[in-house]
Design an enzyme around this catalytic site. Structure first.
Site, PDB file in Angstrom:
ATOM      1  CE  LYS A   1      -1.320   6.502   1.329  1.00  0.00           C
ATOM      2  NZ  LYS A   1      -2.083   6.926   2.473  1.00  0.00           N
ATOM      3  CG  HIS A  49      -1.422   1.145   1.225  1.00  0.00           C
ATOM      4  ND1 HIS A  49      -2.396   2.146   0.637  1.00  0.00           N
ATOM      5  CD2 HIS A  49      -1.594   2.164   2.058  1.00  0.00           C
ATOM      6  CE1 HIS A  49      -3.437   2.648   0.775  1.00  0.00           C
ATOM      7  NE2 HIS A  49      -2.970   3.060   2.263  1.00  0.00           N
ATOM      8  CG  ASP A 107      -4.852   2.825  -2.895  1.00  0.00           C
ATOM      9  OD1 ASP A 107      -5.388   3.209  -1.610  1.00  0.00           O
ATOM     10  OD2 ASP A 107      -5.124   1.325  -3.284  1.00  0.00           O
ATOM     11  NE  ARG A 110      15.805  20.672  16.487  1.00  0.00           N
ATOM     12  CZ  ARG A 110      15.483  22.203  16.714  1.00  0.00           C
ATOM     13  NH1 ARG A 110      15.783  22.406  18.259  1.00  0.00           N
ATOM     14  NH2 ARG A 110      15.767  23.519  16.136  1.00  0.00           N
TER      15      ARG A 110
END
Length: 318
Positions: A169, A148, A187, A255
């Protein structure tokens, strides 16, 4: 459109299909086909063979191939040592391909028939037949798995976008395409392990060219942006996992280099970058930067090491 991540798809090719698919190229003739059709499956014992190339080869008595190629040299050996054919276990040898217009001796032909081994003949050279059969079986039997996500080609880098349903997405893919990048699949992505550590993503035929966007429905990317906005397949180099910033433990994110781990698909380790999403973050720009960063890494660059070296240099100068 919705699809979950599935398990690896086991593939097989029957000899009848093999004969039909390659008949026009190899111009071969089926001399004998057993009543019960043989099916070729990937040789799991061949570690470096991700497809079915290891199934085909010249005579090998130690690790016999399922498909044996016999040219003039191999047939000359069999004529001198007719008992050699019995060294191939019947459950391993499925097909003997006689090449170069050679004629199979009657006693050998009858022995192969008795052992329920298919026999085909072609005027093509043995090395040509070997290469074509290996390429065909490699393509047909390579491990594959449906996952997926959305696969896009960004600056030449194949990015697999993943995340919870509704995270955005497809909307992100639409924005990337509008910025000049290309869509592979929306998809559902068919992943094929083409070679060790090489995984390519393909679009299943029913979904080709289409993208589902919430609020708009199904749109045809080819009709909207032209043929250049679509690509049939792309090697997957980076997975971008999109997560809601509120759901992420922001304190766990480095970070200096982000939150990076790996995703295993068909035994291939793909680098995965977790990307926090919020209303104030321009994901398309961030994904483009991730693609550029991945390209730099694969080219041997290390931006974090460069930054740390620059900091040490600056501290030393002070």
């Amino acid at each position: 459109m919705s699809a979950g991540q599935g398990s690896a798809i086991e593939r097989q090719v029957s000899l009848r299909r093999l004969y039909g698919d390659l008949n026009s190229e190899l111009r071969w003739q089926c001399l004998h086909h057993p009543e019960e059709d043989h099916h070729l499956r990937r040789d799991s014992s061949a570690e470096d063979d991700v497809g079915g190339a290891a199934l085909v080869g010249f005579f090998n008595f130690i690790r016999p191939h399922a498909v044996q190629i016999a040219g003039s040299c191999e047939l000359a050996y069999l004529r001198a040592h007719p008992e050699a054919i019995t060294q191939f276990p019947p459950h391993r040898l499925c097909l003997l391909v006689v090449c170069e217009g050679q004629i199979l001796d009657d006693h050998l032909y009858e022995d192969l028939k008795a052992r329920h081994i298919a026999v085909m003949a072609t005027p093509m050279g043995a090395k040509i037949v070997l290469a074509r059969l290996q390429h065909y079986l490699h393509q047909e039997l390579a491990p594959r798995q449906q996952v997926h996500g959305v696969l896009v080609d960004v600056l030449g880098v194949g990015l697999l976008l993943q995340g919870e349903a509704g995270i955005g997405k497809s909307e992100l893919a639409l924005e990337l395409v509008s910025r000049g990048h290309r869509l592979v699949a929306d998809d559902s992505v068919l992943c094929i392990r083409e070679a060790p550590n090489v995984l390519t993503g393909h679009c299943p035929a029913p979904l080709r060219n289409f993208l589902e966007v919430r609020g708009l429905g199904i749109i045809n990317i080819r009709e909207f942006f032209g043929a250049a906005a679509i690509v049939r397949s792309k090697r997957i180099r980076l997975v971008v996992e999109i997560q809601d910033m509120r759901d992420m433990e922001m304190a766990d994110i480095d970070r200096l280099q982000g939150k990076v781990d790996h995703l295993d698909i068909l035994g291939t380790q793909l680098p995965r970058l977790c990307m926090p999403v919020s209303a104030v973050r321009n994901l398309a720009v961030l994904v483009e930067a991730a693609a550029r960063s991945q390209y730099v890494k694969e080219s041997g660059g290390d931006m974090l090491a460069d930054f740390e070296a620059q900091v040490r240099l600056s501290v030393g100068e002070e």
